[in-house]
Design a protein around this motif. Sequence first.
Motif, PDB file in Angstrom:
ATOM      1  N   GLY A   1       0.871  -1.453  -0.024  1.00 10.60           N
ATOM      2  CA  GLY A   1       0.051   0.055  -0.053  1.00 10.60           C
ATOM      3  C   GLY A   1       0.912   1.096   0.046  1.00 10.60           C
ATOM      4  N   GLU A   2       0.248   2.294   0.831  1.00 11.54           N
ATOM      5  CA  GLU A   2       1.054   3.506   0.850  1.00 11.54           C
ATOM      6  C   GLU A   2       2.561   3.421   1.187  1.00 11.54           C
ATOM      7  OE1 GLU A   2       0.207   7.865   2.891  1.00 11.54           O
ATOM      8  OE2 GLU A   2      -0.523   6.026   3.912  1.00 11.54           O
ATOM      9  N   PHE A   3       2.901   2.509   2.126  1.00 11.52           N
ATOM     10  CA  PHE A   3       4.255   2.528   2.561  1.00 11.52           C
ATOM     11  C   PHE A   3       5.054   2.203   1.326  1.00 11.52           C
ATOM     12  CE2 PHE A   3       7.766  -0.064   4.487  1.00 11.52           C
ATOM     13  CZ  PHE A   3       8.357   1.106   5.122  1.00 11.52           C
ATOM     14  N   LEU A   4       4.719   1.076   0.407  1.00  8.37           N
ATOM     15  CA  LEU A   4       5.458   0.758  -0.586  1.00  8.37           C
ATOM     16  C   LEU A   4       5.624   2.016  -1.523  1.00  8.37           C
ATOM     17  CD1 LEU A   4       7.170  -1.369  -2.150  1.00  8.37           C
ATOM     18  CD2 LEU A   4       5.013  -1.942  -3.038  1.00  8.37           C
ATOM     19  N   SER A   5       4.214   2.789  -1.680  1.00  8.46           N
ATOM     20  CA  SER A   5       4.383   3.841  -2.597  1.00  8.46           C
ATOM     21  C   SER A   5       5.422   4.956  -1.955  1.00  8.46           C
ATOM     22  CB  SER A   5       2.982   4.552  -2.488  1.00  8.46           C
ATOM     23  OG  SER A   5       2.133   3.708  -3.032  1.00  8.46           O
TER      24      SER A   5
END
Length: 365
Positions: free
Chosen positions: A202-206
């Motif tokens: 999710g956002e962390f990987l982004s």
Amino acid sequence: MKLDLVQVNSFRNINELSIVPAENLNVFFGANGSGKSSVLEAIHYLGFARSFRTNTHKNVIQQGSEGFTVFGIVSAKESIYKLGLSRKLDNSCTVSIDGAKTKSAVELVSLLPVQIFTPQSSELIIGSPKLRRKYLDWVLFHVEPGFAKEFAIYRRCLLQLNAILKDKRYSENLNTEQDYWIEQLCLVGERLSSLRTELMSGEFLSFIQYNLREFLPEFIFDFSYYKGWEKDLSLKESIYKNRERDKRTGFVSSGFHKADIRIKINSVAANEVLSRGQLRMLVAAMQIAQAQYLFSKNEKSVVFLLDDVGAELDTDKQQLFINSLINTGSQLFVTAIDKNQLGYLAQYRDKKLFHVEHGQVIEEI
């Protein structure tokens, strides 16, 4: 989160230290062995309750002293915390939070998110999977309520199961006990694994990918999360499938404790493609993502320790790294042999410079 005051006593070659850091950037310069890394190490104790340089606590106690103490005043939004940690030669540890003493460091660590970047940080990529699991778990510890408690339950179940597997005496009672612990381990292990999986999709990987486009635009990175057992099986199914083999080896071979992050460039492991300097920038991008995600979730900022930031990073990369961290609201503590190594310092207004010599730390005015 900001450190408004740092006090250290009897820590390595630092007899006594009291500084009021700048909110953004603090630079400690001095010759090798002067004590500048020891300042960072002392702060690290407030964020991890341990050193990043040794596993033996008594090694950091100043010779001739009975123990060391680290104290910090931390400001967070509208709250102020007084945090202290001391260790004695007998390895005893005392933690103090707003004057109340406890033996547990979990609450202390939760109040002050700290991260460290050193010349050895490339181990995150080239080292064992344990380091990459810790990387994810640091984020979950600071973002997910209850993570630390469930993690402790999982470890306890795993220790019990491994003890049973090492017991060569077969009995029906032992087998029944093993079934009980497998049930408990799988219950919490599936939940913990789902948290890591969500984090890496999710956002962390982004955030990681965004930073890498800034830091290493010449490469396209592929991240995948291996949960620690066969993807088509539940954790319980995997453990029972490998049960006989695990009896022979004496440990549980499937589970949350076997997970890993796999990082590739054009289907090749990143550590086989990147130079040492590029590996450090990959780590920098991943660590900045921790700070970005933490702030996006609960508006907590990170105290970031950069030990010898100039090692294998050119001036432009150093500046990009520091700018990116400051943009997350992080408070930085940086070491360098010579302040002239950091020629870009003039652009930062909110900064303090400290000269370190023979354990004495003097602020430059």
